[in-house]
Design a protein around this motif. Structure first.
Motif, short mmCIF file in Angstrom:
data_model
loop_
_atom_site.label_atom_id
_atom_site.label_comp_id
_atom_site.label_asym_id
_atom_site.label_seq_id
_atom_site.Cartn_x
_atom_site.Cartn_y
_atom_site.Cartn_z
N LEU A 1 0.84 -1.20 0.00
CA LEU A 1 0.00 0.00 0.00
C LEU A 1 0.87 1.24 0.00
O LEU A 1 1.87 1.31 0.71
CB LEU A 1 -0.89 -0.01 1.26
CG LEU A 1 -1.76 1.22 1.53
CD1 LEU A 1 -2.87 1.34 0.51
CD2 LEU A 1 -2.34 1.15 2.94
N GLY A 2 0.47 2.21 -0.78
CA GLY A 2 1.20 3.48 -0.78
C GLY A 2 0.74 4.38 -1.91
O GLY A 2 0.00 3.96 -2.79
N LYS B 1 5.36 0.20 -5.05
CA LYS B 1 4.58 -1.01 -4.76
C LYS B 1 4.36 -1.88 -6.01
O LYS B 1 4.49 -3.11 -5.94
CB LYS B 1 3.24 -0.65 -4.11
CG LYS B 1 2.34 0.28 -4.91
CD LYS B 1 1.13 0.73 -4.09
CE LYS B 1 0.15 1.54 -4.94
NZ LYS B 1 0.73 2.81 -5.40
N HIS C 1 -3.78 1.38 -3.76
CA HIS C 1 -3.51 2.68 -3.11
C HIS C 1 -4.69 3.06 -2.22
O HIS C 1 -4.71 4.13 -1.62
CB HIS C 1 -3.29 3.77 -4.18
CG HIS C 1 -4.50 4.02 -5.02
ND1 HIS C 1 -4.77 3.28 -6.15
CD2 HIS C 1 -5.52 4.89 -4.89
CE1 HIS C 1 -5.92 3.70 -6.68
NE2 HIS C 1 -6.39 4.66 -5.93
N GLN D 1 -6.71 2.76 1.01
CA GLN D 1 -6.46 2.35 2.39
C GLN D 1 -7.56 1.44 2.93
O GLN D 1 -7.28 0.45 3.61
CB GLN D 1 -6.34 3.59 3.30
CG GLN D 1 -5.27 4.55 2.89
CD GLN D 1 -5.77 5.67 1.98
OE1 GLN D 1 -6.60 5.44 1.11
NE2 GLN D 1 -5.26 6.86 2.18
N VAL E 1 3.27 -0.77 4.14
CA VAL E 1 3.11 0.61 3.70
C VAL E 1 4.43 1.08 3.11
O VAL E 1 5.48 0.99 3.76
CB VAL E 1 2.70 1.54 4.86
CG1 VAL E 1 2.48 2.97 4.35
CG2 VAL E 1 1.44 1.03 5.54
N LYS F 1 6.77 4.07 1.00
CA LYS F 1 6.94 5.51 0.80
C LYS F 1 8.31 5.74 0.18
O LYS F 1 9.32 5.23 0.69
CB LYS F 1 6.84 6.25 2.14
CG LYS F 1 7.14 7.74 2.06
CD LYS F 1 7.31 8.32 3.46
CE LYS F 1 7.67 9.79 3.40
NZ LYS F 1 8.02 10.33 4.74
N VAL G 1 2.51 7.39 8.00
CA VAL G 1 1.64 6.22 8.09
C VAL G 1 0.31 6.61 8.75
O VAL G 1 -0.76 6.18 8.32
CB VAL G 1 2.32 5.08 8.87
CG1 VAL G 1 1.38 3.89 9.03
CG2 VAL G 1 3.60 4.64 8.16
N ILE H 1 -2.92 5.91 6.44
CA ILE H 1 -3.84 4.82 6.81
C ILE H 1 -5.05 5.42 7.50
O ILE H 1 -5.00 5.83 8.65
CB ILE H 1 -3.15 3.81 7.76
CG1 ILE H 1 -2.01 3.11 7.06
CG2 ILE H 1 -4.16 2.80 8.29
CD1 ILE H 1 -2.40 1.98 6.16
#
Length: 356
Positions: free
Chosen positions: A44-45, A51, A201, A203, A215, A217, A239, A243
């Motif tokens: 996720l990001g 990702k 992407h 959340q 996560v 970045k 984060v 999130i």
């Protein structure tokens, strides 16, 4: 009930993996990661965080510049996609428009050495798994978007891969259908005990389907954890904000005693876990759903915006601390713009976070 892990499900290990495009574009930077067999792990990001490149390196569609990638006990770092026992479900579904649903699901099996009878049996079983019994004779154009996505899942499942990969699988679906299909994907994954790596992407989608969330970045891992851990104890402000949305408010840690801190914010004092932070300036994360309006002491604020969105109210509160976004299920007696209120700091609500 614990899901049984499939005998084919394999672990995925990234050992200090880096991917560089050209001379200096670092897409993935020194990532180490272990995905256990039979788990659904989401990458996720935001866009450009690395990702999708990470997912494509598992598939063998991109090759690592440095480091090792293992699937099960096998080092696959230099192996092409055709020599890896993985299947991928793409964002675009990638169905053949001129083939029937059954032919689409059977396509990969034709190259796997199965007889015609076994290919047909496996393809029909795959359609049954995703709830599409009786749809084999249709063309993709005769299906809804959700049904097409399920055909793509069936086509991947029938190959019984060690690892099943999903690249933004729900982004082409409307909100209601997204919720329905993500539940189906999660149910199939748990029932069959598959190892799944899932990229999104979104959340809420990640929180809903995952055993663990990674996560990312700026081409690196910001935090790994179970959904509840990431929501309740984010590693830093990035984060916390990424999130599930968080209000980030400056506060002062006045004292630390053991693993508890006393903070001051907006003229009031509050005790909460210190999370290893020392006295001084800090950031407080407040989830919109955990902000409570109270008649007792709390942060003095005024209601600045009120929005009705059907099942809930959305508010913007303003005070000396800045602005806070809050949501409430009470749609029958909403607050009004201009109301003077106090915001209580509940024991399980705010959390201290290091700055990203």
């Amino acid at each position: 009930m614990m899901a049984t892990v499939s005998s084919k499900a394999a672990s995925v290990v990234f050992d200090h993996v880096t991917k560089v495009y050209g001379k200096d574009v670092v897409a993935v930077n020194d990532v180490s990661l272990t995905i256990a067999p039979g788990k659904l792990v989401t990458l996720l990001g935001p866009s450009g965080c690395g990702k999708t490149t990470t997912l494509r390196m598992i598939a063998g569609l991109e090759m690592a510049t440095k480091g090792r990638i293992l699937i099960g006990d096998k080092d696959v770092t230099t192996l092409p996609a055709t020599d890896r026992d993985v299947s991928m479900v793409f964002q675009s579904y990638a169905l053949f428009p001129h083939m029937t649903v059954l032919e689409n699901v059977s396509y990969g099996l034709k190259f796997s050495g199965f007889s015609k009878a076994e290919t047909l049996e496996r393809a029909n079983a795959g359609l049954s798994l995703v709830g599409l019994d009786g749809y084999g004779g249709r063309l993709p154009s005769e299906l809804s978007g959700g049904q097409q996505q399920r055909v793509a899942v069936a086509r991947a499942l029938v190959l019984e891969p060690q690892v099943l990969l999903f690249d933004e699988p729900l982004s082409n679906l409307d909100a209601k259908l997204r919720r329905h299909v993500r539940e189906e994907i999660r149910e199939i994954q748990q029932n069959l005990g598959l190892t799944v790596v899932y990229v999104t992407h979104d959340q809420e989608e990640a929180l809903a389907v995952s055993d663990e969330i990674v996560v990312m970045k700026n081409a690196a891992i910001a935090q790994i954890g179970r959904p509840r851990e990431l929501y309740d104890a984010p590693a830093d402000t990035f984060v916390a904000d990424f999130i599930g949305e968080a209000n980030l408010v400056e506060c002062q840690i006045v004292a630390v005693e053991g693993d508890m801190a006393e903070i001051e914010v907006g003229g009031i004092r509050h005790r909460l876990p210190s999370r290893g932070l020392r006295p001084g300036k800090a950031m407080l994360a407040l989830r919109p759903s955990r902000i409570r309006v109270t008649e007792d002491e709390g942060l003095a604020a005024a209601v600045e915006k009120v929005t009705y969105v059907g099942p809930r109210m959305e508010y913007t509160f303003a005070g000396d601390f800045g602005q806070l976004f809050a949501v409430s299920d009470d749609v029958d007696a909403p607050l009004k713009v201009g109301d003077a209120i106090r915001i209580g700091l509940a024991a399980s609500g705010p959390v201290l976070v290091p700055d990203a």
